[in-house]
Write a protein that holds these residues in place. Structure first.
Motif, PDB file in Angstrom:
ATOM      1  N   PHE A 117      57.177  49.352  82.361  1.00 41.20           N
ATOM      2  CA  PHE A 117      58.305  50.250  82.584  1.00 41.20           C
ATOM      3  C   PHE A 117      57.969  51.258  83.679  1.00 41.20           C
ATOM      4  CE2 PHE A 117      60.379  54.347  81.740  1.00 41.20           C
ATOM      5  CZ  PHE A 117      61.712  53.967  81.829  1.00 41.20           C
ATOM      6  N   ASP A 118      56.771  51.819  83.622  1.00 43.90           N
ATOM      7  CA  ASP A 118      56.355  52.806  84.619  1.00 43.90           C
ATOM      8  C   ASP A 118      56.308  52.208  86.017  1.00 43.90           C
ATOM      9  OD1 ASP A 118      56.159  54.729  82.674  1.00 43.90           O
ATOM     10  OD2 ASP A 118      53.992  54.526  82.413  1.00 43.90           O
ATOM     11  N   LYS A 125      56.400  55.722  92.705  1.00 43.18           N
ATOM     12  CA  LYS A 125      55.429  55.354  91.673  1.00 43.18           C
ATOM     13  C   LYS A 125      54.176  56.216  91.824  1.00 43.18           C
ATOM     14  CE  LYS A 125      58.073  51.891  90.379  1.00 43.18           C
ATOM     15  NZ  LYS A 125      59.149  52.056  91.359  1.00 43.18           N
ATOM     16  N   GLU A 126      53.734  56.768  90.723  1.00 42.62           N
ATOM     17  CA  GLU A 126      52.494  57.538  90.726  1.00 42.62           C
ATOM     18  C   GLU A 126      51.406  56.723  90.036  1.00 42.62           C
ATOM     19  OE1 GLU A 126      52.922  61.363  89.030  1.00 42.62           O
ATOM     20  OE2 GLU A 126      54.515  62.001  90.395  1.00 42.62           O
ATOM     21  N   GLU A 127      50.309  56.545  90.736  1.00 37.26           N
ATOM     22  CA  GLU A 127      49.204  55.776  90.169  1.00 37.26           C
ATOM     23  C   GLU A 127      48.524  56.599  89.075  1.00 37.26           C
ATOM     24  OE1 GLU A 127      46.948  52.569  89.423  1.00 37.26           O
ATOM     25  OE2 GLU A 127      48.615  52.702  90.837  1.00 37.26           O
ATOM     26  N   PRO A 165      43.429  51.145  79.637  1.00 34.67           N
ATOM     27  CA  PRO A 165      43.681  52.375  80.405  1.00 34.67           C
ATOM     28  C   PRO A 165      42.426  52.986  81.032  1.00 34.67           C
ATOM     29  CG  PRO A 165      44.876  52.431  78.328  1.00 34.67           C
ATOM     30  CD  PRO A 165      43.936  51.269  78.256  1.00 34.67           C
ATOM     31  N   LEU A 166      41.235  52.558  80.626  1.00 34.28           N
ATOM     32  CA  LEU A 166      40.008  53.069  81.238  1.00 34.28           C
ATOM     33  C   LEU A 166      39.865  52.605  82.679  1.00 34.28           C
ATOM     34  CD1 LEU A 166      37.492  52.467  78.287  1.00 34.28           C
ATOM     35  CD2 LEU A 166      38.704  54.593  78.861  1.00 34.28           C
ATOM     36  N   LYS A 167      40.545  51.495  83.014  1.00 30.38           N
ATOM     37  CA  LYS A 167      40.547  50.954  84.381  1.00 30.38           C
ATOM     38  C   LYS A 167      39.137  50.706  84.904  1.00 30.38           C
ATOM     39  CE  LYS A 167      45.077  52.650  85.818  1.00 30.38           C
ATOM     40  NZ  LYS A 167      45.860  53.327  86.865  1.00 30.38           N
ATOM     41  N   LEU A 168      38.334  50.055  84.092  1.00 31.72           N
ATOM     42  CA  LEU A 168      37.013  49.647  84.546  1.00 31.72           C
ATOM     43  C   LEU A 168      37.164  48.548  85.589  1.00 31.72           C
ATOM     44  CD1 LEU A 168      35.322  49.366  81.029  1.00 31.72           C
ATOM     45  CD2 LEU A 168      35.409  51.367  82.522  1.00 31.72           C
ATOM     46  N   ASP A 169      36.126  48.351  86.402  1.00 31.90           N
ATOM     47  CA  ASP A 169      36.208  47.225  87.323  1.00 31.90           C
ATOM     48  C   ASP A 169      36.205  45.923  86.524  1.00 31.90           C
ATOM     49  OD1 ASP A 169      33.403  45.731  87.607  1.00 31.90           O
ATOM     50  OD2 ASP A 169      33.009  47.867  87.321  1.00 31.90           O
ATOM     51  N   VAL A 170      36.728  44.859  87.123  1.00 37.39           N
ATOM     52  CA  VAL A 170      36.995  43.615  86.406  1.00 37.39           C
ATOM     53  C   VAL A 170      35.756  43.082  85.701  1.00 37.39           C
ATOM     54  CG1 VAL A 170      37.664  41.194  86.679  1.00 37.39           C
ATOM     55  CG2 VAL A 170      38.886  42.979  87.933  1.00 37.39           C
TER      56      VAL A 170
END
Length: 252
Positions: A117-118, A125-127, A165-170
């Motif tokens: 949705f965001d 858009k805000e990252e 949501p921590l957005k660690l690298d893959v």
């Protein structure tokens, strides 16, 4: 004696889907494993047959991702997972699993739905920056992950609610998740044995499916290693959303 051909007609696709997931391709595929097996065996037997296969898959995945991990997340989540496994063992015959799946599924759908949705709503858009580590939140979701992993091998969605949501690298994310569930699955062996579900017939069925498990897990790992972050994270949120929908349907 090995199970009949009808068993393998369901078991081979189920193990292939779970193997791709264990290689790092997301939790939605893994949720299909036990339900597909329940077409030919009862749910408890399906979960028992899958557990040794999952552990072998974990071994392949650990080798594939042996150089990657995120210890801060591992250390903050493992205690809650152990409590969740213990609760699953103690309440194995008392808890309405359909309600548990429904609630976890609704939470996961809401979580993944907000992400899309965001990104799809009109306007600039805000990252969102990476979320900080939150010990209480980590304990809650890892407990739910350990619990749902014990009762139906479906610990992925609650795990993703905290970790994505921590957005660690893959590679760090995948290596950490592989280690987390490898530990969870090994710990589950004792309570499954105590409940009498690791019978010889189930173990023979598990052993006969190991070649499929190893090949599928290796292929899943190779695909994820070639993904970029801008592809990986939307893909993982899609997998989380589909996994949540599957849990809601099961719960209903």
């Amino acid at each position: 004696m090995l199970p009949d051909p009808l068993f393998y007609a369901a078991a081979i696709p189920a193990v292939m889907l779970v193997g791709l997931t264990k290689g790092g391709m997301g939790g939605a595929l893994a949720l299909l494993g036990v339900p597909i097996l329940t077409l030919v065996v009862d749910p408890v037997t399906a979960a028992a047959v899958m557990l040794p296969i999952l552990i072998v898959m974990d071994g392949v995945a650990l080798w594939s991702w042996r150089h990657h991990n995120h210890w801060p997340t591992m250390k903050i989540m493992l205690p809650g997972a152990m409590i969740g496994i213990l609760l699953g063992w103690l309440t194995f015959s008392m808890v309405p699993y359909s309600l548990t799946k429904l609630l976890v599924g609704l939470a996961t759908v809401s979580f993944a739905g907000k992400y899309f949705f965001d990104r799809l709503r009109p306007g600039p858009k805000e990252e969102t920056p990476p979320a900080p580590q939150k010990p209480v939140k980590a304990t809650i979701w890892s407990l739910v992950s350990g619990y749902t992993s014990f009762i139906s091998h479906s610990g992925g969605p609650p795990f993703q609610i905290y970790t994505l949501p921590l957005k660690l690298d893959v590679k760090s994310y995948t290596g950490m998740s592989v280690r987390f569930f490898a530990i969870v699955n090994v710990v589950k062996l004792l309570p499954y044995y105590a409940l009498g579900e690791l019978r010889i017939s189930n173990l023979i069925a598990s052993a006969s499916l190991l070649p499929v498990a190893i090949i599928a897990t290796f292929l899943g790992a190779q695909v994820v290693k070639r993904m970029k972050m801008e592809v990986f994270y939307p893909f993982m949120y899609i997998m989380a959303f589909l996994a949540g929908l599957k849990l809601v349907v099961d719960g209903l």
